[in-house]
Design an enzyme around this catalytic site. Structure first.
Site, PDB file in Angstrom:
ATOM      1  N   SER A   1     -37.918   5.554  -7.940  1.00 47.40           N
ATOM      2  CA  SER A   1     -38.867   6.451  -7.866  1.00 47.40           C
ATOM      3  C   SER A   1     -38.865   7.709  -7.074  1.00 47.40           C
ATOM      4  CB  SER A   1     -40.040   5.681  -7.604  1.00 47.40           C
ATOM      5  OG  SER A   1     -40.120   4.927  -5.853  1.00 47.40           O
TER       6      SER A   1
ATOM      7  N   GLY B   1     -36.973   1.082  -4.379  1.00 50.57           N
ATOM      8  CA  GLY B   1     -37.018   1.576  -5.670  1.00 50.57           C
ATOM      9  C   GLY B   1     -36.790   2.597  -6.427  1.00 50.57           C
TER      10      GLY B   1
ATOM     11  N   SER C   1     -33.526  13.975  -5.432  1.00 53.51           N
ATOM     12  CA  SER C   1     -32.906  13.599  -3.594  1.00 53.51           C
ATOM     13  C   SER C   1     -33.582  14.449  -2.754  1.00 53.51           C
ATOM     14  CB  SER C   1     -32.260  12.525  -4.330  1.00 53.51           C
ATOM     15  OG  SER C   1     -31.934  12.094  -2.681  1.00 53.51           O
TER      16      SER C   1
ATOM     17  N   LYS D   1     -28.266   3.644   0.489  1.00 52.87           N
ATOM     18  CA  LYS D   1     -27.984   4.087  -0.966  1.00 52.87           C
ATOM     19  C   LYS D   1     -28.926   5.266  -0.245  1.00 52.87           C
ATOM     20  CE  LYS D   1     -32.859   5.507  -1.586  1.00 52.87           C
ATOM     21  NZ  LYS D   1     -33.430   7.187  -1.642  1.00 52.87           N
TER      22      LYS D   1
ATOM     23  N   TRP E   1     -45.051  11.684  -1.094  1.00 54.24           N
ATOM     24  CA  TRP E   1     -45.422   9.647  -1.480  1.00 54.24           C
ATOM     25  C   TRP E   1     -46.166   9.177  -1.371  1.00 54.24           C
ATOM     26  CZ3 TRP E   1     -43.317   6.901  -4.836  1.00 54.24           C
ATOM     27  CH2 TRP E   1     -42.794   5.756  -5.068  1.00 54.24           C
TER      28      TRP E   1
ATOM     29  N   ASP F   1     -32.199   2.509  -7.804  1.00 61.36           N
ATOM     30  CA  ASP F   1     -32.336   3.765  -6.780  1.00 61.36           C
ATOM     31  C   ASP F   1     -31.385   4.156  -6.491  1.00 61.36           C
ATOM     32  OD1 ASP F   1     -33.962   4.664  -5.192  1.00 61.36           O
ATOM     33  OD2 ASP F   1     -34.502   3.126  -3.563  1.00 61.36           O
TER      34      ASP F   1
ATOM     35  N   LYS G   1     -37.232   4.305   3.636  1.00 61.55           N
ATOM     36  CA  LYS G   1     -36.098   3.552   2.971  1.00 61.55           C
ATOM     37  C   LYS G   1     -35.392   3.959   4.625  1.00 61.55           C
ATOM     38  CE  LYS G   1     -36.992   3.899  -1.757  1.00 61.55           C
ATOM     39  NZ  LYS G   1     -36.656   5.185  -2.740  1.00 61.55           N
TER      40      LYS G   1
END
Length: 326
Positions: free
Chosen positions: A137, A135, A253, A190, A15, A243, A107
């Site tokens: 991504s 967001g 994910s 999330k 990332w 998201d 996050k």
């Protein structure tokens, strides 16, 4: 307000490298910092990060293991996992010019303190100016230059807008916001809900169940956000609903992959824990403190703690008292 011509990225994982590519595409001079000198040397010589294979580094990206060099940038993106954010910020804080924006790109909620990411930055680097980028991504999509939109929030709107200008490009579209807490809650919640979505997929409960779970999970996210003063447009925007949709869409994910393994009765994926595994119990405690009902998040926390079986948790959710939809 400065134009932020120089940008440092602290954290040379997938990332961090993707965000370095974003800044380079936006025409900024980028310093990518890796704590491990051998890792930094390899990236610098190969012009590719083995954690993001197939993506060549842009010429505008310099790679270093010298934290002081990175700290000289106009703004700094902190791209480390949420549970390591405080340590990373504490290391860079003494090297920063006063007022330097520190943008959290993780996050989650800090385990033990229940602090959100910008709160951690404010405590660990009082001289800096906290901000948050969040967001829908995935690193590989962003690094390849596929169209992506995110939210970038800071308490000061002029700063948030300037950071958006510094990072935006034809393939990466940030929206600015001052609703810092709303953005942070969306990103943290999330993660937990994605574990639940993965469990549904792993149990092969069907597309209808996944849609129901995602929708009711989003209702929980909204309730918690509103209890913390978040704005509706933030919760229904990129850092909230957007998201959540992405993270519940498949095993790319890490949180969804963890839930998928749980649902199949398999060992959790090797390597780092999914952030939602840390966040689930904290999220439940935050909700309880505000009197917010989050039955899906509670079920995930209980499953992770071994306090309930998956089948029992599903049955309990389905047998909750009937009520009007909200």
């Amino acid at each position: 307000m400065t134009c932020f011509q120089t940008i440092a990225v602290i954290g040379a994982g997938a990332w961090g490298t993707a965000l370095a590519a974003v800044a380079a595409r936006a025409g900024r001079d980028v310093t990518l910092y890796a704590r491990d000198a051998d890792h930094a040397s390899h990236i610098a010589s190969a012009r590719e990060n083995p954690r993001l294979p197939g993506i060549p580094l842009a010429s505008r990206i310099a790679v270093t293991a010298d934290l002081a060099r990175a700290a000289r940038a106009d703004t700094v993106l902190i791209v480390v996992p949420a549970q390591h954010l405080r340590g990373a910020v504490m290391h860079v804080a003494p090297l920063l010019a006063p007022g330097t924006p520190l943008v959290a790109c993780a996050k989650g909620i800090e385990h033990g303190t229940h602090k959100f990411m910008t709160e951690v930055i404010a405590e660990a680097a009082p001289c800096a100016t906290p901000a948050i980028l969040s967001g829908p991504s995935f690193a590989h999509d962003v690094a390849r230059g596929l169209p992506t939109a995110v939210t970038l929030a800071a308490p000061d709107e002029a700063l948030a807008a300037a950071l958006v200008q510094a990072l935006g490009s034809p393939t990466f579209r940030p929206y600015h916001s001052t609703d810092v807490r709303g953005v942070e809650i969306g990103g943290a919640a999330k993660n937990v809900l994605a574990i639940a979505a993965g469990i549904v997929a792993g149990r092969q409960l069907g597309a209808s169940a996944l849609a129901a779970l995602t929708t009711r999970g989003f209702a929980e996210l909204v309730r918690l956000g509103r209890a913390h003063g978040a704005r509706s447009e933030t919760l229904t925007g990129l850092s909230g609903l957007g998201d959540l949709i992405l993270t519940c869409a498949g095993p790319q994910s890490r949180n969804f992959a963890a839930g998928l393994a749980l649902g199949r009765g398999e060992p959790l994926p090797a390597g780092k824990l999914a952030e939602g595994q840390y966040t689930a119990p904290v999220l439940v405690e935050l909700a309880a403190a505000r009197g917010v009902e989050m039955p899906v998040a509670q079920a995930v926390a209980a499953i992770l703690a071994g306090a309930v079986t998956i089948d029992a948790a599903i049955e309990a959710l389905m047998l909750r008292p009937f009520k009007a939809e909200e």
